[in-house]
Each structure stands twice: as structure tokens, then as C-alpha cells.
Design a protein around this motif. Structure first.
Motif: not given
Ligand SMILES: *[C@@H]1O[C@H](CO)[C@@H](O)[C@H](O)[C@H]1NC(C)=O
Ligand SMILES: *[C@@H]1O[C@H](CO)[C@@H](O)[C@H](O)[C@H]1NC(C)=O
Ligand SMILES: *[C@@H]1O[C@H](CO)[C@@H](O)[C@H](O)[C@H]1NC(C)=O
Ligand SMILES: *[C@@H]1O[C@H](CO)[C@@H](O)[C@H](O)[C@H]1NC(C)=O
Length: 603
Positions: A160-164, A89-91
Motif C-alpha cells: 500500500v505504501q509503495t504502490n507495489g 497496486y493502488t489502494h
Molecule cells: C501511489 O499511487 C497513488 C495513486 O495513483 C499516488 O497518489 C501516490 O503518490 C503513489 N505513491 C507512491 C509512493 O508512488
């Protein structure tokens, strides 16, 4: 127009000439119908056909979300034995937490004819939706499920915080029927005041007007109780239960400053238990009876329950959500059965047991189904509220009264005819205290259960009647120094009646014409008393009455028709919402909504 309507037109004809049954439904109907009906049939088949659930008011009325994110898009073609579809997921930027409300929208379609399937959606292994697809009777069937998922805020914040990971399981096969299920899963995030059609929060509800009132505000932490290898295993995150002795467990460690916990159990039933609520009690006479497959006859009682470190901590007799291919599939097109799009989950307030889990060590949470046959799919979420002002809390269980349910089983069969009955009754009571920055609070949970399931078969197996009564009253009382601060009482009832008469169309193994009438209801009454203020009451009634015929062969319907009347009514001190929808032969003939319950006749 729905394609089943032509079958309704054809119905009187067919009764007179039973021997003309062998052609596939569409071919038989098309070739023998007058020109105009044929045309309408063609139209129905070429136009997309929407299935819908005429229950809740729209999750949002006229308000636009701060952001909407298409989290998963997938085509489920042949997915039997595959792991769930998953994406990272990317927010979007500029849509930060906290949100006042979050809505999940599942928009789906079936390219062609297909069987109905059970599906689920997970956020990082925690289930947020158990749903069933409609039974696509025509190509381009589509539908939408909207669910207020604000109660899962903790999961979304972490996502959202961890791109889960978002996962969805929908086991589909295109070996027998060509339909491919396509799904778009979207999250809508809202900020600012929420102007809902009616203010569900007025009663302390976290979400829609259902039994979810146990949650109040969303939990701080949600721990999945599910299969840990879910991402890569073919069963996904589900625990599969094949019998009453199988109680799979997950080890969880909860923060030492937790002060409140609710376990939410998701369930669905399959194969021998696909329609457990109509199962008669096992009897050798019934094993070969056409209507009841062998092995599916141990009676219509089930209880979904949980254990902590092997100890029973509560359970619920599930609401009999009817799958789209069950009873008469034409009843559930285009309206779905109660709960089919958003299958009810069952909450157990386990706060009385929390004191035993605050030692910082892992504890085993188990899930089981009493009287289960193969098979049930279960997961659970442990919703945990923590005391931000304390590092560790103390607590203990002080009352544990959990006698076995009193169950009586009776059956008497002569040849195919006879009757069976399962009665269950019980009372349990648990209490425990937790001393936190809110004070030393004692939570007491009391549950009363009364259940009856009766199956009768007469006239040499050609008439059957199922009657189920399921009443549960749960009281949750929070007190401080013997003074009751809050008292919540939930009364849930799920009566069901199904009457079927059938005609065998020819000899053994041939099709049977079944005429069915049914009545089904979900009724929930919530009474809340907080801080000695006047009690507030809300009532939800979701009722369906259906009648129709189907030609059944080998357990599936070849053609048929159904008329369904659905009434959904929610009332509390401030609001009343009602929706009534009638369908005839697959066509909606009446649909009225009243945000004040004024313009529609009372039930
Ligand atoms: C989540 O994804 C975003 C966009 O790809 C990136 O900028 C961010 O660093 C990522 N965050 C983590 C915690 O991996
Ligand atoms: C999700 O992210 C993980 C680690 O960043 C990566 O290994 C995995 O392939 C990604 N999955 C998908 C479906 O993109
Ligand atoms: C999913 O979204 C895409 C792109 O917006 C759209 O073309 C497609 O029809 C949608 N599918 C469903 C089943 O809603
Ligand atoms: C909290 O209350 C219970 C029962 O009222 C009592 O038994 C217990 O000792 C109290 N705990 C603390 C830490 O005061």
C-alpha cells in the motif's frame, strides 16, 4: 447434475461390451442414453458448474470489509513460457492500516474444457498462495478460493505504501484443449473487532485453524526467498528443482534487531513427481508398466527442507495434496482434494539459527527436496519479528543435533507383481538464544518424524495398493533462565490409502478401466502451554473417502465417475465446527454444516 453421471449410468453396459469404447465419451453417451438423461446432460453442460472445497468455515460471517480492492484481473489463454501477469497496486483512500484481518479472494472460471494447472500469487515477489485449478470437465466451470492472509500483513502494508506489484502465474496452453482461465483477485481489508464464526485467535492462531499457530501475531517483515528475476522470467519467482542435489539459494540480509524467525516453504510437484506419493521403488520390470511411467519409480518418499549458509535447518515430509487429474479425476468434481485450492505450506522455526545472522551481512538460504525427480517448484518467505526497542541483538546457536533420517528401502518384483517399501525415521533438535528487550530467551525446536510408503502390485499388474503413513511431531519451547515460558506441540499426520484394480480393455496401449477406492486424511493436533497456564488443545481432521471408476488412456481419464465423502472437523476448548459433504457421480447429495458439531453425526 454433473456430466459424469451419465457415465455412471452407462457403466454396467460398458463392462459387458468392451469393444464399443472408441467414441469420445460425450458423443457415445449422448447417443445411447434415454431422453431424460440426455436432457439432464445438456442442462449440466449449459449451466455453470461450481467446484468447491468443503473445509473451513467462511473466512467472514456477516461482516463487511472496510474496503475491497480488485487487485488483478487476467485471462490466462496461452501463457506457457510467459512471465507472470503483474499489475501495480493502488489502494483506496480511507482504508488505512492497520487492519484486523485481510482475506484474499480468488474468483476464477474456465471457459471450456482444459487441463488442471498449478498457479501462485505473489506480492512484490513473496508468495502468498499456491493453488491448483480444478480439472474443468465442462464449460463454465468456476470456483472461489478464500484465504486469510493476515499473517502477510507486513507485505500488504508495504504494498500500500509503495504502490507495489501483484503477480500471478498460471501456465496454460490452449493448443490441445480450448479452456481459458479467467481470474479476479480481490483483497478484503477489515478493521474493528473481527466476529468470526469461531474465534481462531483463542489459541493464538494468526489465521485459520491450521498449523499456522507458529506465527502468533503477524511478522514485522517478510523476506521472499525466490527467484529474483521473477517479474520478467518465464518461471516467475519459482525455483525449479530437478534432482536431490540441486539446492538453489537466495542471499538475504536481515535486520540486526530480529529476535524471531519462521521460514515458510511453498511447494508443488510436477511431471515425474506429479504423484510422487504413489511412486514404487525403481525396478526394471516397472519401467514399462502402463501405470507407472519410466523414471517415476524411485519410491514415495520426499522431504522439503531448508539450509542456511549450507547447513540443514529443518524440513518436512510434504502432505500429499492430490491434483485434480490424479488418481481418478471424477473424485475431485465438484469437491476438491484436501488442500488443492490452498496447498499447505511448511513452516520451519529458524529462531535457533538467528544469532548467526545478526551480523548485518547477507546469508544464503537454500531450498531443496530430498529424492526429488523433475520437477518441484519452491519458494519461501522468511517471516521476521524485530525488537523495536533495540538496534542490534546478540544470539547464538547452542545445540545442533541433525542426524540423517534413517531411511530403509526395500523392493522385490517378479514380472509386474511385487512390492516396495520406504521407511524413514528421525529426530532432530536445535536450540539457540537471543538476548533482546524481552530478556535472554532460548528457543528449542525438536522434531520427530515417522514415515512409511508401501506399494504393492498383484494379479499380473491389475491390482495395486499404496499405503502411506506420515507422522511428524514438532515441539517449540521458549525458555528464560531455564524456566519454560511457552511450549507448543504440533502433531501432523497424513495417512493415505489407494487401491486400484484395472481391466485392460483390449490389446497393448488400449484403454484400461480402473476401479479405485481411497482414503486420505490430514490431521493436526496443537497443544499450547503458555506462561504456566493450563494447556489448550485443538484438533483438526480433514478426511476424504472416495470410490469410483475411470477409463484411462495414456495417463488421462476419458470418462468415469466417483463418489466422495468429505468430513472437516475442527475442535478446541471453546468451539467445534464440522462440515460433511457427500457427492455421488458428480452431484452433491448431502451437505451439512454445524458450527457446534451438534447436528451432524460424529466421525
Ligand atoms: C501511489 O499511487 C497513488 C495513486 O495513483 C499516488 O497518489 C501516490 O503518490 C503513489 N505513491 C507512491 C509512493 O508512488
Ligand atoms: C508499474 O509501475 C512501474 C514504475 O512506476 C512502471 O514502469 C510499470 O510499467 C508499471 N507496470 C504496470 C503493469 O502498469
Ligand atoms: C471478474 O469481475 C468482473 C467484473 O466484476 C466480472 O464481470 C467477472 O465475471 C469476474 N470474473 C470471475 C472469474 O469471477
Ligand atoms: C543467554 O543465555 C545463554 C544460555 O542460557 C548464555 O549462554 C548466554 O551467555 C546468555 N547471553 C547473554 C547475552 O546473557
Amino acid at each position: 447434475m454433473h456430466p459424469s453421471l451419465f457415465l455412471l449410468l452407462l457403466f454396467p453396459l460398458l463392462v459387458l461390451s468392451c469393444t464399443t469404447f472408441y467414441l469420445p465419451a460425450a458423443a457415445a453417451a449422448a447417443s445411447s442414453l434415454p431422453e431424460s438423461s440426455h436432457l439432464q446432460t445438456m442442462l449440466a453442460i449449459s449451466a455453470p458448474f461450481e467446484h468447491l472445497d468443503p473445509t473451513l468455515p467462511p473466512a467472514f460471517t456477516g461482516q463487511s470489509p472496510k474496503c475491497s480492492v480488485l487487485a488483478l484481473r487476467h485471462h490466462f489463454a496461452h501463457t506457457v513460457g510467459s512471465p507472470p501477469a503483474s499489475t501495480n497496486y493502488t489502494h483506496p483512500k480511507g482504508c488505512p492500516a492497520p487492519w484486523t484481518r485481510i482475506v484474499l479472494e480468488l474468483s476464477a472460471s474456465a471457459s471450456d474444457l482444459q487441463k488442471d494447472r498449478v498457479a501462485a500469487v505473489w506480492i512484490d515477489g513473496a508468495e502468498i498462495l499456491r493453488t491448483s485449478t480444478p480439472l474443468p470437465l465442462a464449460p463454465d466451470t468456476y470456483w472461489r478460493v478464500e484465504k486469510d492472509i493476515t499473517q502477510y500483513t507486513a507485505l500488504l502494508t508495504r504494498l500500500v505504501q509503495t504502490n507495489g506489484t501483484i503477480s500471478m502465474m498460471l501456465e496454460n496452453s490452449i493448443a490441445a484443449l480450448p479452456g481459458i482461465y479467467s481470474v479476479n483477485l480481490t483483497f478484503h481489508f477489515y478493521r474493528g473487532a473481527v466476529a468470526a464464526a469461531h474465534d481462531a485467535r483463542s489459541l493464538g492462531y494468526a489465521a485459520h485453524p491450521t498449523i499456522k499457530s507458529l506465527y502468533r501475531d503477524p511478522a514485522d517483515l517478510i523476506v521472499p526467498i525466490s527467484h529474483e528475476k521473477g517479474y520478467c522470467s518465464s518461471g516467475g519467482f519459482w525455483f525449479r528443482i530437478d534432482n536431490a542435489l540441486h539446492v538453489p539459494t537466495a542471499a538475504v540480509t536481515i535486520p540486526r534487531n530480529a529476535y524471531r524467525a519462521v521460514l515458510e516453504i511453498f511447494s508443488s510437484y510436477h511431471e515425474a513427481d506429479k504423484s510422487w506419493y504413489t511412486n514404487p521403488l525403481r525396478s526394471s520390470y516397472l519401467q514399462d508398466h502402463a501405470g507407472f511411467s519410466a523414471g517415476a519409480a524411485n519410491g514415495g518418499f520426499r522431504q522439503v527442507y531448508a539450509t542456511i549458509d549450507g547447513r540443514f535447518v529443518g524440513g518436512h515430509i510434504p502432505f500429499a495434496t492430490i491434483y485434480p487429474s490424479s488418481i481418478n479425476p471424477y473424485f475431485w468434481s465438484p469437491v476438491t482434494a484436501i488442500g488443492a485450492f490452498d496447498m499447505p505450506s511448511y513452516d520451519i522455526n529458524v529462531t535457533p539459527f538467528l544469532g548467526l545472522m545478526l551480523d548485518g551481512l547477507p546469508h544464503k538460504i537454500g531450498l531443496g527436496v530430498r529424492d526429488s525427480q523433475p520437477y518441484w517448484l519452491l519458494t519461501a518467505n522468511l517471516h521476521v519479528w524485530v525488537d523495536a526497542w533495540s538496534d542490534s541483538l546478540e544470539g547464538d546457536l547452542v545445540e545442533y543435533i541433525a542426524p540423517e533420517l534413517k531411511i530403509s528401502r526395500q523392493a522385490g518384483w517378479m514380472s509386474e507383481d511385487g512390492q516396495s517399501e520406504v521407511l524413514a525415521e528421525g529426530l532432530m533438535q536445535f536450540a539457540g538464544w537471543i538476548s533482546s528487550s524481552n530478556g535472554n530467551l532460548t528457543t528449542r525446536v525438536i522434531q520427530k518424524v515417522k514415515f512409511k510408503n508401501q506399494v504393492q502390485v498383484h494379479n499380473r499388474g491389475t491390482f495395486s495398493q499404496v499405503e502411506m503413513v506420515n507422522k511428524e511431531q514438532t515441539t517449540v519451547e521458549v525458555s528464560k533462565e531455564r524456566q519454560v515460558l511457552e511450549r507448543l506441540q504440533l502433531l501432523r499426520e497424513g495417512p493415505l490409502q489407494v487401491q486400484t484394480s484395472s481391466i485392460n480393455m483390449n490389446t497393448m496401449g488400449g484403454p484400461r478401466l480402473e476401479r479405485t477406492r481411497m482414503y486420505h486424511q490430514l490431521q493436526e493436533t496443537v497443544n499450547l502451554n503458555r506462561n504456566q497456564q493450563a494447556a489448550t488443545t485443538s484438533t483438526l481432521i480433514d478426511r476424504q473417502d472416495a470410490e469410483g471408476s475411470a477409463l484411462m488412456r495414456g495417463g488421462s481419464a476419458e470418462w468415469g465417475s466417483g463418489d466422495t465423502r468429505s468430513i472437516y472437523k475442527y475442535r478446541d476448548e471453546r468451539t467445534c465446527y464440522q462440515r460433511t459433504m457427500n457427492t455421488k457421480g458428480g452431484v452433491i447429495v448431502a451437505d451439512s454444516t454445524s458450527p457446534s458439531c451438534s447436528s451432524v453425526a460424529d466421525i
